[in-house]
Enzyme design. Sequence first.
Site, PDB file in Angstrom:
ATOM      1  N   SER A  81      41.138  43.530  40.484  1.00 51.65           N
ATOM      2  CA  SER A  81      41.538  43.620  42.177  1.00 51.65           C
ATOM      3  C   SER A  81      40.650  42.586  42.666  1.00 51.65           C
ATOM      4  O   SER A  81      41.167  42.262  43.330  1.00 51.65           O
ATOM      5  CB  SER A  81      40.427  44.914  42.356  1.00 51.65           C
ATOM      6  OG  SER A  81      39.435  44.481  41.852  1.00 51.65           O
ATOM      7  N   ARG A 114      47.833  38.578  32.749  1.00 54.04           N
ATOM      8  CA  ARG A 114      48.315  38.790  31.162  1.00 54.04           C
ATOM      9  C   ARG A 114      49.636  39.224  30.743  1.00 54.04           C
ATOM     10  O   ARG A 114      50.447  39.100  29.552  1.00 54.04           O
ATOM     11  CB  ARG A 114      46.899  39.399  30.346  1.00 54.04           C
ATOM     12  CG  ARG A 114      46.970  39.145  28.614  1.00 54.04           C
ATOM     13  CD  ARG A 114      45.465  39.561  27.836  1.00 54.04           C
ATOM     14  NE  ARG A 114      44.333  39.261  28.351  1.00 54.04           N
ATOM     15  CZ  ARG A 114      43.943  38.073  27.862  1.00 54.04           C
ATOM     16  NH1 ARG A 114      44.650  37.623  26.399  1.00 54.04           N
ATOM     17  NH2 ARG A 114      42.602  37.666  28.269  1.00 54.04           N
ATOM     18  N   GLY A 149      29.217  36.772  45.903  1.00 51.11           N
ATOM     19  CA  GLY A 149      28.279  37.293  47.414  1.00 51.11           C
ATOM     20  C   GLY A 149      29.585  39.040  47.852  1.00 51.11           C
ATOM     21  O   GLY A 149      29.559  39.354  46.108  1.00 51.11           O
ATOM     22  N   ALA A 165      36.848  44.374  46.780  1.00 46.93           N
ATOM     23  CA  ALA A 165      38.053  43.256  47.388  1.00 46.93           C
ATOM     24  C   ALA A 165      38.499  43.932  48.138  1.00 46.93           C
ATOM     25  O   ALA A 165      39.696  44.263  49.251  1.00 46.93           O
ATOM     26  CB  ALA A 165      38.861  43.257  45.795  1.00 46.93           C
ATOM     27  N   LYS A 220      22.306  41.749  39.961  1.00 48.96           N
ATOM     28  CA  LYS A 220      22.632  42.731  41.155  1.00 48.96           C
ATOM     29  C   LYS A 220      23.087  44.362  40.466  1.00 48.96           C
ATOM     30  O   LYS A 220      23.981  45.207  40.889  1.00 48.96           O
ATOM     31  CB  LYS A 220      24.091  42.501  42.269  1.00 48.96           C
ATOM     32  CG  LYS A 220      24.843  41.956  42.460  1.00 48.96           C
ATOM     33  CD  LYS A 220      26.177  42.565  42.507  1.00 48.96           C
ATOM     34  CE  LYS A 220      26.864  42.158  42.431  1.00 48.96           C
ATOM     35  NZ  LYS A 220      28.151  43.061  41.986  1.00 48.96           N
ATOM     36  N   ASP A 258      24.768  40.809  48.273  1.00 51.78           N
ATOM     37  CA  ASP A 258      25.859  41.239  47.128  1.00 51.78           C
ATOM     38  C   ASP A 258      25.249  42.771  46.801  1.00 51.78           C
ATOM     39  O   ASP A 258      25.305  43.139  46.488  1.00 51.78           O
ATOM     40  CB  ASP A 258      26.112  39.866  46.313  1.00 51.78           C
ATOM     41  CG  ASP A 258      26.830  40.917  45.783  1.00 51.78           C
ATOM     42  OD1 ASP A 258      27.604  42.155  45.524  1.00 51.78           O
ATOM     43  OD2 ASP A 258      27.612  40.105  44.532  1.00 51.78           O
ATOM     44  N   SER A 284      32.060  50.502  44.592  1.00 49.66           N
ATOM     45  CA  SER A 284      30.913  49.685  43.954  1.00 49.66           C
ATOM     46  C   SER A 284      31.443  50.000  42.141  1.00 49.66           C
ATOM     47  O   SER A 284      30.997  50.733  41.526  1.00 49.66           O
ATOM     48  CB  SER A 284      29.606  49.166  43.628  1.00 49.66           C
ATOM     49  OG  SER A 284      28.952  48.448  42.383  1.00 49.66           O
ATOM     50  N   ASN A 333      30.107  49.482  38.774  1.00 51.64           N
ATOM     51  CA  ASN A 333      28.467  49.585  39.078  1.00 51.64           C
ATOM     52  C   ASN A 333      27.738  50.920  39.158  1.00 51.64           C
ATOM     53  O   ASN A 333      27.453  51.410  38.270  1.00 51.64           O
ATOM     54  CB  ASN A 333      28.101  48.009  38.850  1.00 51.64           C
ATOM     55  CG  ASN A 333      27.893  47.230  38.500  1.00 51.64           C
ATOM     56  OD1 ASN A 333      28.499  46.964  36.629  1.00 51.64           O
ATOM     57  ND2 ASN A 333      29.067  46.388  38.563  1.00 51.64           N
ATOM     58  N   GLU A 380      30.251  45.640  34.507  1.00 47.81           N
ATOM     59  CA  GLU A 380      29.901  44.320  34.042  1.00 47.81           C
ATOM     60  C   GLU A 380      28.087  44.114  34.072  1.00 47.81           C
ATOM     61  O   GLU A 380      28.010  43.818  32.641  1.00 47.81           O
ATOM     62  CB  GLU A 380      29.534  43.229  35.011  1.00 47.81           C
ATOM     63  CG  GLU A 380      31.449  42.117  34.746  1.00 47.81           C
ATOM     64  CD  GLU A 380      31.924  41.191  33.915  1.00 47.81           C
ATOM     65  OE1 GLU A 380      30.588  41.504  32.773  1.00 47.81           O
ATOM     66  OE2 GLU A 380      32.857  41.113  33.641  1.00 47.81           O
TER      67      GLU A 380
END
Length: 408
Positions: A77, A98, A199, A203, A254, A307, A317, A319, A344
Amino acid sequence: MKKPQLATNLSENLEKLNVNREKASKLFADVIEKAVKKSKPDTTALLEKDLDIETALDNQLANEPAPLKIAVLGGGSFGTAMANLSSKNGCDVTLWVRDKRSVKSMQKTHINKKYLPDHKLDERLQFTHDLQAAVKGKDLIFVAVPSSAFRETLQKIAPFISAQAIVSLTKGMEKDTFALMSDVIADELPNVAFGVMSGPNLAKEIMNNMPSATVIASQSAALRLAVQKALHSAFFRVFASDDLIGVELGGALKNIYAIAMGMAAAYDIGENTKAMILTRALAEMSRFGVQAGANPLTFLGLSGVGDLYATCSSTLSRNYQIGNMLGRGMSLDQAIKKLGQTAEGINTIQQVNEKAMKAGIYMPITHALHDIIYEDKAPLGVALNLMEAGFRSDVEFVMPHQVQPTHN
């Protein structure tokens, strides 16, 4: 190590661009001055002057150098959003993906059906699954692949790199090495100019033209300017920094606290608790950053608190979502499977927890998350232990801590 330099032709192009912009600015200033002096402006006369200005600007722009040639590696994204933005800004952009089937679909529809199905991409944006074709002869290469694939991607493009500059859009750390993406670039492409971008950049909001901003950090002023030229727009501001470590750590760390906030939200916490988590998270980030050589003030900017706030507050998000699923009783494997994308922060928790323990950095929230996710401890019990921790002063680096608590 020899300081990397941008390609001469790119630096010269940017210099020419600045000269042309200065000329255009003087032109605007002259018109504004004349307009202000008129107490009763003649609409027809002003319109004629506006047309003259437009013609003059067109002549100025005609003398500008060729548009920047850009490759964006990674069709997720954020990579897609940045490719679309730079293409709309008039850059010559190729998005590398890919999967060959996905490339064919995007070439036909100009829609990234997997990550941004509701958005039509700029018609000038090009797509390819050929890595060599994507990067060869480009000015800038934005790398937006997951941290787990970052080193491998650089190794694959290394034979085709001549004078291109590399910009990491990846927020995270390499598993088992604790390497930031800038470290990986320095390892694999030691003589290439590079930067990192970070930052509060969700997306979908960027694609919806909601005002947003980011930070490009690099030791190269020319590279910073090139990225600003490529991405800066009416709805997306690009600020500059020379603190690579601070900006990159802000983007990586973050994610840990977004997981914590998502998990806490599953228990219907109040606004006081959210504020406490955010501010103590910022304290942990700055402690860790200073230990790594970052400027603590960087964490007060977009790549730090900006962020952190966006990622901890938005259900968009990844996460935050995975933390919320964990808080509702899902296993880690179940949550990752349901999310369908890389979070991540899961890897970052492992890396930072280990590093902090070895270096003696006080990071109770990170330690608590590690206990919950990897040692199967009860979230409520861990939360209560956090609240009972020793006395600390409020703001890091302002006054000393009277009591140094220990981590259980």
